[in-house]
Structure formats: C-alpha cells, structure tokens
Design an enzyme around this catalytic site. Structure first.
Site, PDB file in Angstrom:
ATOM      1  N   ASP A  29      -4.862   3.628  -1.910  1.00 26.61           N
ATOM      2  CA  ASP A  29      -5.932   4.003  -0.986  1.00 26.61           C
ATOM      3  C   ASP A  29      -6.460   5.399  -1.289  1.00 26.61           C
ATOM      4  OD1 ASP A  29      -6.108   1.761   0.900  1.00 26.61           O
ATOM      5  OD2 ASP A  29      -4.025   2.264   1.359  1.00 26.61           O
ATOM      6  N   MET A  72     -11.442  -5.421   6.012  1.00 22.16           N
ATOM      7  CA  MET A  72     -10.609  -4.457   6.745  1.00 22.16           C
ATOM      8  C   MET A  72     -10.264  -5.049   8.105  1.00 22.16           C
ATOM      9  SD  MET A  72     -10.079  -1.934   4.758  1.00 22.16           S
ATOM     10  CE  MET A  72      -9.005  -1.131   5.955  1.00 22.16           C
ATOM     11  N   SER A 123       0.851  -1.194   0.000  1.00 23.36           N
ATOM     12  CA  SER A 123       0.000   0.000   0.000  1.00 23.36           C
ATOM     13  C   SER A 123       0.878   1.232   0.000  1.00 23.36           C
ATOM     14  CB  SER A 123      -0.893   0.013   1.238  1.00 23.36           C
ATOM     15  OG  SER A 123      -1.447   1.303   1.383  1.00 23.36           O
ATOM     16  N   HIS A 150      -1.474  -1.512  -4.142  1.00 20.12           N
ATOM     17  CA  HIS A 150      -2.714  -1.102  -3.473  1.00 20.12           C
ATOM     18  C   HIS A 150      -2.740   0.419  -3.303  1.00 20.12           C
ATOM     19  CE1 HIS A 150      -6.162  -1.988  -0.781  1.00 20.12           C
ATOM     20  NE2 HIS A 150      -5.709  -0.995  -0.024  1.00 20.12           N
ATOM     21  N   HIS A 168      -8.570   1.036  -3.792  1.00 18.19           N
ATOM     22  CA  HIS A 168      -9.474   0.864  -2.652  1.00 18.19           C
ATOM     23  C   HIS A 168     -10.143   2.201  -2.375  1.00 18.19           C
ATOM     24  CE1 HIS A 168      -9.606   0.063   2.031  1.00 18.19           C
ATOM     25  NE2 HIS A 168     -10.806   0.190   1.508  1.00 18.19           N
ATOM     26  N   ASP A 181      -6.645  -6.123   4.733  1.00 17.13           N
ATOM     27  CA  ASP A 181      -6.004  -4.805   4.714  1.00 17.13           C
ATOM     28  C   ASP A 181      -5.979  -4.192   6.111  1.00 17.13           C
ATOM     29  OD1 ASP A 181      -5.113  -2.269   4.040  1.00 17.13           O
ATOM     30  OD2 ASP A 181      -6.865  -1.738   2.823  1.00 17.13           O
ATOM     31  N   MET A 210     -12.206   4.572  -0.415  1.00 15.43           N
ATOM     32  CA  MET A 210     -12.801   4.903   0.886  1.00 15.43           C
ATOM     33  C   MET A 210     -13.442   6.271   0.741  1.00 15.43           C
ATOM     34  SD  MET A 210      -9.681   3.460   3.182  1.00 15.43           S
ATOM     35  CE  MET A 210      -8.610   3.465   1.747  1.00 15.43           C
ATOM     36  N   MET A 268      -8.978   8.280  -0.282  1.00  9.76           N
ATOM     37  CA  MET A 268      -9.754   8.739   0.882  1.00  9.76           C
ATOM     38  C   MET A 268     -10.251  10.152   0.645  1.00  9.76           C
ATOM     39  SD  MET A 268      -7.364   7.418   3.994  1.00  9.76           S
ATOM     40  CE  MET A 268      -6.536   5.819   3.956  1.00  9.76           C
TER      41      MET A 268
END
Ligand code: DX5
Ligand code: ZN
Length: 216
Positions: A32, A134, A5, A30, A63, A172, A65, A34
C-alpha cells in the site's frame, strides 16, 4: 488468491514477516503506497518495493493511493512491481494510464472507493487486468468491512461476465475469516488482508484457515 497487506506487518522486521506469509502459502504480496494527499496517511515509495523484491519470489501487487499516479507508475514498475493499481478517483486520463501500466510490463488494475459506483468502470473494464474494490475508505488498516461491498462485487462480476472479460476482482479492507466465504460466492478472486493476518498473532495459521475457506 490471498494477498497479505504488509501495512499491518512490522516494518522493522519486514524480511521475517514477508518470509512468514510466503511460506504459509500467500499468493501475492499487497503493498500500500500512500502519499498523505490522496489519503490521510503516508507509507512508502519505490525504494521499499525494490528492497522487498530482493527478499521474496511472490508477485508484488502495488496499490497506489497517491495523487498524480501517472508520474510514478514508471518508478514502481522499475522497482519490481508486477501488478499496479490506480484509483479511478485519482486519474483524469484513466485509459491512458492503464495502457501506460501495461506497456511497462505490469498487470494493470483500477481501484474504486466505497462511495464510487462500479458503473463508472464500464468503459475501462475491457482494458483492465483486474479491478480492486475498496471495502473500507482507503488510508488505514484494521477498519470495519463495509457490508454493501458484497453486492458491489456481484454487480461487477455480472458486468465482467457480460463482456466475457477474464479480469480478476480483488477486494481490500476489513477482510477476515467471517466474510470471505460470501465474498468468494460473490465473485471475488483476490483477497487482500492486513490486520486479520498480521494482527492475528499467528499469520501462518490465519493464512491456512483462509485457504481452507477458499478451497471449500
Ligand atoms: C487500506 C489499504 C489496505 C489495508 C487493508 O487503505 O488499502 O490494503 O492494508 O487492511 P485491513 O485488512 O487491515 O483492513
Ligand atoms: Zn490496499
């Protein structure tokens, strides 16, 4: 599979950090995303995904979020995402959204938070390519692994076997050399790791040690 990540990488040195994990044997990358609304942190959007696509051959595992993910999956697919996961907790019409992601040509994953039971996935399991569990509350790297996630993976593995699904289980949060073996035995296929790779001081060595565990 090992999925570093980049949340824990050095964003001012992202090209070198990505090259480093790629040459060390990472399987996917990966990313992330957000939004400061669904989770209490903000990272980056499709532009970053697009730029990273130019510097690596690794599949990009995005991913999301974010709130209202249905508004943005098209942008991330266009930017070069290969896998896109969306939170069960962020979507009112998850079946539509998962199909939307597949129609964009990406692998579609559904994510659940630590406090969400795997039972909520029963109706969507036959449709997904992977489930992301998660094992910390989403928002930050470097948090402590929530131990009950091992049982959750086992329960999900049982459900997938009962319906003959080949969907992968990804985990994760707080993954390190100390918990990978039991997660592998519980049925986890894809291991996301941020801090235990980029925070280790030697990302290449960390990945080599992780691979040893997965191949043992
Ligand atoms: C947390 C993110 C994770 C994070 C994991 O919200 O979804 O992908 O980077 O970081 P570590 O491995 O440090 O727990
Ligand atoms: Zn993540």
């Amino acid at each position: 599979m090992i999925a570093p990540s980049i949340l824990s990488a050095d964003f001012s040195n992202i090209r070198e950090d990505v090259k480093l994990v790629e040459s060390a044997g990472a399987d996917i990358l990966h990313l992330d995303v957000m939004d400061g609304h669904f989770v209490p942190n903000i990272t980056f959007g499709p532009k970053m995904v697009k730029d990273i696509k130019q510097i690596t051959a690794l599949p990009l595992d995005v991913h999301l979020m974010i709130s209202e993910p249905e508004k943005y999956v098209g942008d991330f697919a266009e930017a070069g995402a290969d896998w896109i996961s969306v939170h069960h907790e962020a979507s009112f019409h998850l079946n539509r959204l998962v199909n939307q992601i597949k129609e964009l040509g990406c692998k579609a994953g559904v994510v659940i938070n630590p406090a969400t039971s795997v039972d909520v996935l029963d109706e969507i399991l036959p449709v997904v390519d992977y489930v992301l569990l998660m094992s910390v509350n989403p928002g930050f790297g470097g948090q402590k692994f929530i131990g009950s996630s091992v049982e959750k993976a086992k329960k999900l593995k049982g459900k997938l076997e009962r319906i003959n699904s080949g969907a992968l289980i990804e985990m994760d949060g707080g993954i390190d050399l100390g918990n990978m073996k039991k997660l592998k035995d519980a049925g986890v296929d894809v291991f996301v790791a941020g801090n235990s790779i980029f925070g280790s001081g030697d990302a290449g060595k960390a990945i080599a040690e992780m691979k040893k565990i997965l191949n043992s």
